[in-house]
Design a protein around this motif. Structure first.
Motif, short mmCIF file in Angstrom:
data_model
loop_
_atom_site.label_atom_id
_atom_site.label_comp_id
_atom_site.label_asym_id
_atom_site.label_seq_id
_atom_site.Cartn_x
_atom_site.Cartn_y
_atom_site.Cartn_z
N THR A 143 0.85 -1.19 0.00
CA THR A 143 0.00 0.00 0.00
C THR A 143 0.88 1.24 0.00
O THR A 143 1.74 1.39 0.88
N ILE A 144 0.69 2.10 -0.99
CA ILE A 144 1.40 3.37 -1.03
C ILE A 144 0.73 4.30 -0.02
O ILE A 144 -0.46 4.59 -0.13
N GLY A 145 1.47 4.74 0.96
CA GLY A 145 0.88 5.61 1.98
C GLY A 145 0.34 6.89 1.38
O GLY A 145 0.95 7.49 0.50
N GLN A 146 -0.83 7.30 1.84
CA GLN A 146 -1.44 8.52 1.31
C GLN A 146 -0.60 9.73 1.68
O GLN A 146 -0.41 10.02 2.87
N GLN A 147 -0.09 10.41 0.67
CA GLN A 147 0.67 11.63 0.89
C GLN A 147 0.54 12.50 -0.35
O GLN A 147 0.22 12.01 -1.44
N PRO A 152 7.68 16.82 -7.08
CA PRO A 152 7.85 15.37 -7.12
C PRO A 152 8.73 14.84 -5.99
O PRO A 152 9.79 15.40 -5.70
N LEU A 153 8.26 13.77 -5.35
CA LEU A 153 9.02 13.09 -4.31
C LEU A 153 9.67 11.82 -4.88
O LEU A 153 9.23 11.30 -5.90
N ASN A 154 10.66 11.34 -4.17
CA ASN A 154 11.36 10.14 -4.60
C ASN A 154 11.04 8.91 -3.79
O ASN A 154 11.50 7.81 -4.11
N ASP A 155 10.23 9.06 -2.73
CA ASP A 155 9.92 7.91 -1.90
C ASP A 155 8.57 8.08 -1.24
O ASP A 155 7.93 9.14 -1.32
N ALA A 279 3.50 12.81 -5.23
CA ALA A 279 3.80 12.09 -4.00
C ALA A 279 3.56 10.59 -4.07
O ALA A 279 4.17 9.83 -3.32
N MET A 280 2.67 10.13 -4.98
CA MET A 280 2.28 8.73 -4.98
C MET A 280 2.58 8.00 -6.28
O MET A 280 2.58 6.76 -6.31
N VAL A 281 2.78 8.74 -7.36
CA VAL A 281 3.13 8.12 -8.65
C VAL A 281 4.62 8.27 -8.94
O VAL A 281 5.31 7.29 -9.25
N HIS A 282 5.12 9.49 -8.81
CA HIS A 282 6.53 9.73 -9.14
C HIS A 282 7.50 8.81 -8.40
O HIS A 282 8.47 8.31 -9.00
N PRO A 283 7.27 8.51 -7.10
CA PRO A 283 8.24 7.65 -6.40
C PRO A 283 8.34 6.23 -6.93
O PRO A 283 9.34 5.55 -6.66
N ILE A 284 7.33 5.74 -7.65
CA ILE A 284 7.37 4.35 -8.11
C ILE A 284 7.49 4.23 -9.62
O ILE A 284 7.45 3.12 -10.16
N GLN A 316 -2.06 8.32 -21.09
CA GLN A 316 -0.92 8.58 -21.96
C GLN A 316 0.28 9.07 -21.17
O GLN A 316 1.42 8.64 -21.40
N THR A 317 0.04 9.98 -20.23
CA THR A 317 1.14 10.58 -19.47
C THR A 317 1.82 9.56 -18.56
O THR A 317 3.06 9.48 -18.51
N ILE A 318 1.03 8.79 -17.83
CA ILE A 318 1.62 7.79 -16.94
C ILE A 318 2.40 6.75 -17.73
O ILE A 318 3.50 6.34 -17.34
N ARG A 319 1.83 6.32 -18.84
CA ARG A 319 2.55 5.36 -19.67
C ARG A 319 3.89 5.92 -20.15
O ARG A 319 4.93 5.26 -20.09
N GLN A 320 3.86 7.16 -20.64
CA GLN A 320 5.07 7.77 -21.17
C GLN A 320 6.13 7.91 -20.08
O GLN A 320 7.31 7.62 -20.28
N ARG A 321 5.72 8.33 -18.90
CA ARG A 321 6.68 8.56 -17.83
C ARG A 321 7.14 7.27 -17.17
O ARG A 321 8.22 7.21 -16.60
N TRP A 322 6.33 6.24 -17.26
CA TRP A 322 6.73 4.96 -16.69
C TRP A 322 7.84 4.32 -17.52
O TRP A 322 8.70 3.61 -17.01
N GLY A 323 7.78 4.55 -18.84
CA GLY A 323 8.83 4.05 -19.70
C GLY A 323 8.71 2.59 -20.09
O GLY A 323 9.69 1.97 -20.52
#
Length: 517
Positions: A143-147, A152-155, A279-284, A316-323
């Motif tokens: 579970t990704i903690g709600q934050q 952008p955060l890294n964790d 906070a919840m997408v960028h770290p993963i 589209q954005t999440i796919r592109q940034r996920w790589g």
């Protein structure tokens, strides 16, 4: 002497401060004991250490190395790891070693959205029975903690856990039941990442720069900027004080009705654009996954037309940034909710469902689960999460794992208006159409050029056609099905998949011009 003592002390303190830094080897929380790595694909591992350090990663006899860059960051892509385990994942930076134990390789899915995805398994139907069979060592949950964050955060806060009745109580019911079905069918480890927040808007999951780049969203972004500029801590404190007064009155009055809530600070809440992406997408981003399931939309119903653009942009954005290319993205269309109506009326919820369906025409490798029959009029959080997860699982098993299963709900293909009737042809019908409970198809409305809809009579013609008419509309030009917040509908196919709500017209809806909350 005093100067010498200060010098020695300063050197010693400097050594203490320097030593932990030199010993640093950091990895984000997405990597922990009990994690599941995505099989049949390169496995990205990343973190940071001292600039220039040599870093190696080893698992199952495979070792790869790199050197940390000038900022201390590093990334290694392991070759695909066979499904199974448990493995030990070891990371070494110079002489520093970290080990993660009980690691599996299998299928990893992100489970994201708002409260209907976040709803814990203990709040779903039959949890007293389900909890008896939850122990499954090869299903792992995170579970990704709600934050939230403005940058952008890294964790994040969280760690992988084993599947037990205790760990699953507050884990996504939809996500767990979906993953369990995959595990039972595929017989490989399953990793489920619950990344959801109740009441979140779709724009909260998008990066700020993406929203700013399109003038279409300028009214939305300007609205938020003005709101934030005018909002202070004093304002929030006043809102909290007012809510506490209401709670006190509610308690004094015998606790009748719903308990008033303490408001959330919109500055760091789940509705502000980009807050949850940061906070919840960028770290993963970049973690190895098979795909994503998504259950969200309730928070955007008043801006359903805008959702037509925001939702595909999100994917589209999440796919592109996920790589990872156009990975599978499957969503749940909104359930039925609110009071049933005695006469046909306009509906924000119907317009949001339409926006979700339109996304099917915009993007590849997407699909939706229709649950217009699985909601509760009195509760925005229906307890039937089994139906939802089973329909999502059908999609994944058919599309990603090559099982011969029906997974697409029947959809309107064409409409012909002739002799005072509408003849509708449907596609994606497994076997034939089927009407539940009563023989007559229910849920159709029809209108003439005056755009006034009335309830219609309907009759099934063959396996994939339905004839619709009303004596009140001698010359119909438009027909709709399930076009309401909580429609009474009963058309399925033989696989038990409900007919997708639709309309044949494109007349402007009630949310067509709403651009701001």
């Amino acid at each position: 002497m005093q100067h010498l003592t200060r010098t020695i002390l300063s050197s010693f303190i400097g050594f203490l401060l320097l030593t932990p830094l030199q010993a640093e080897l950091w990895l984000p929380a997405i990597f922990s004991d009990n994690m599941v790595l995505q099989r049949e694909a390169p496995v990205p591992i990343w973190g940071s250490t001292i600039a220039g350090y040599s870093v190696s990663v080893e698992i199952d006899g495979q070792t790869k190395s790199t050197t940390a860059n000038s900022e201390g960051k590093w990334r290694i892509d392991l070759d695909p790891i066979p499904a199974g385990g448990p493995y030990t994942l070891a990371i070494q930076a110079n002489e520093i070693v970290k080990r993660f134990e009980n690691v599996l390789s299998g299928e990893v899915w992100i489970c994201s959205g708002q409260s209907n995805m976040a709803l814990g398994a203990k709040r779903s139907y039959d949890w007293d029975l389900e909890r008896l069979v939850t122990h499954s060592p090869n299903i792992r949950i995170l579970t990704i903690g709600q934050q939230s964050a403005e940058r952008p955060l890294n964790d994040f806060k969280g760690e992988w856990k084993l599947s037990t009745d205790q760990s699953l109580e507050d884990f996504s019911a939809v996500g767990y039941y979906f993953g369990r079905r995959l595990h039972q069918t595929l017989n490989v480890p399953i990793g489920l990442i619950d990344n959801s927040w109740g009441g979140s808007t779709v724009e909260a999951w998008l990066p700020r720069e993406t929203l700013d780049a399109d003038s279409m969203f300028s009214p939305l972004m300007n609205w938020w900027d003005r709101k934030m500029a005018a909002y202070s801590q004093e304002d929030y404190d006043a809102d909290v004080a007012a809510a506490q007064t209401k709670i006190a009155a509610w308690e004094a009055g015998g606790r009748q009705g719903a308990k008033p809530r303490i408001p959330r600070d919109d500055r760091n809440g789940q509705k502000r654009p980009a807050n949850l992406y940061n906070a919840m997408v960028h770290p993963i981003l970049g973690y190895g996954i098979r795909g994503m399931i998504w259950y969200q939309g309730e928070a955007n119903t008043k801006r359903a037309y805008q959702y037509r653009e925001l939702f595909p942009l999100l994917i589209q954005t999440i796919r592109q940034r996920w790589g990872l290319g156009d990975f599978p993205f499957y969503w749940v269309q909104l359930a039925d909710y609110r009071d049933e109506k005695s006469v046909p009326v306009q509906s924000e919820w119907a317009e949001l469902r339409e926006a979700q369906s339109l996304t099917l025409e915009r993007l590849d490798n997407v699909a939706q689960a229709i649950i217009i029959d699985a909601g509760e009029g009195r509760d925005i959080h229906p307890r039937d999460k089994h139906t939802v997860s089973e329909r999502l699982a059908r999609i994944a098993l058919a599309r990603d794992y090559n099982y011969n299963l029906a997974y697409q709900s029947p959809q309107m293909q064409s409409v012909e208006f002739k002799d005072g009737q509408a003849l509708i042809t449907f596609e994606h019908v497994d076997g034939s159409l089927y009407t539940f409970d009563v023989k007559q198809p229910l849920g159709f409305t029809i209108a003439g050029v005056n755009r006034k809809f009335v309830w219609a009579e309907a009759k099934q013609i063959g396996s994939n056609k339905i004839q619709v008419w009303s004596d009140e509309v001698p010359n119909p030009v438009a027909v709709r099905y399930g076009w309401a917040d909580n429609p009474i509908v009963n058309v399925y196919d033989r696989a038990g998949l409900p007919l997708t709500p639709f309309r044949s017209d494109d007349w402007p809806g009630i949310t067509a011009h709403t651009k701001t909350p």
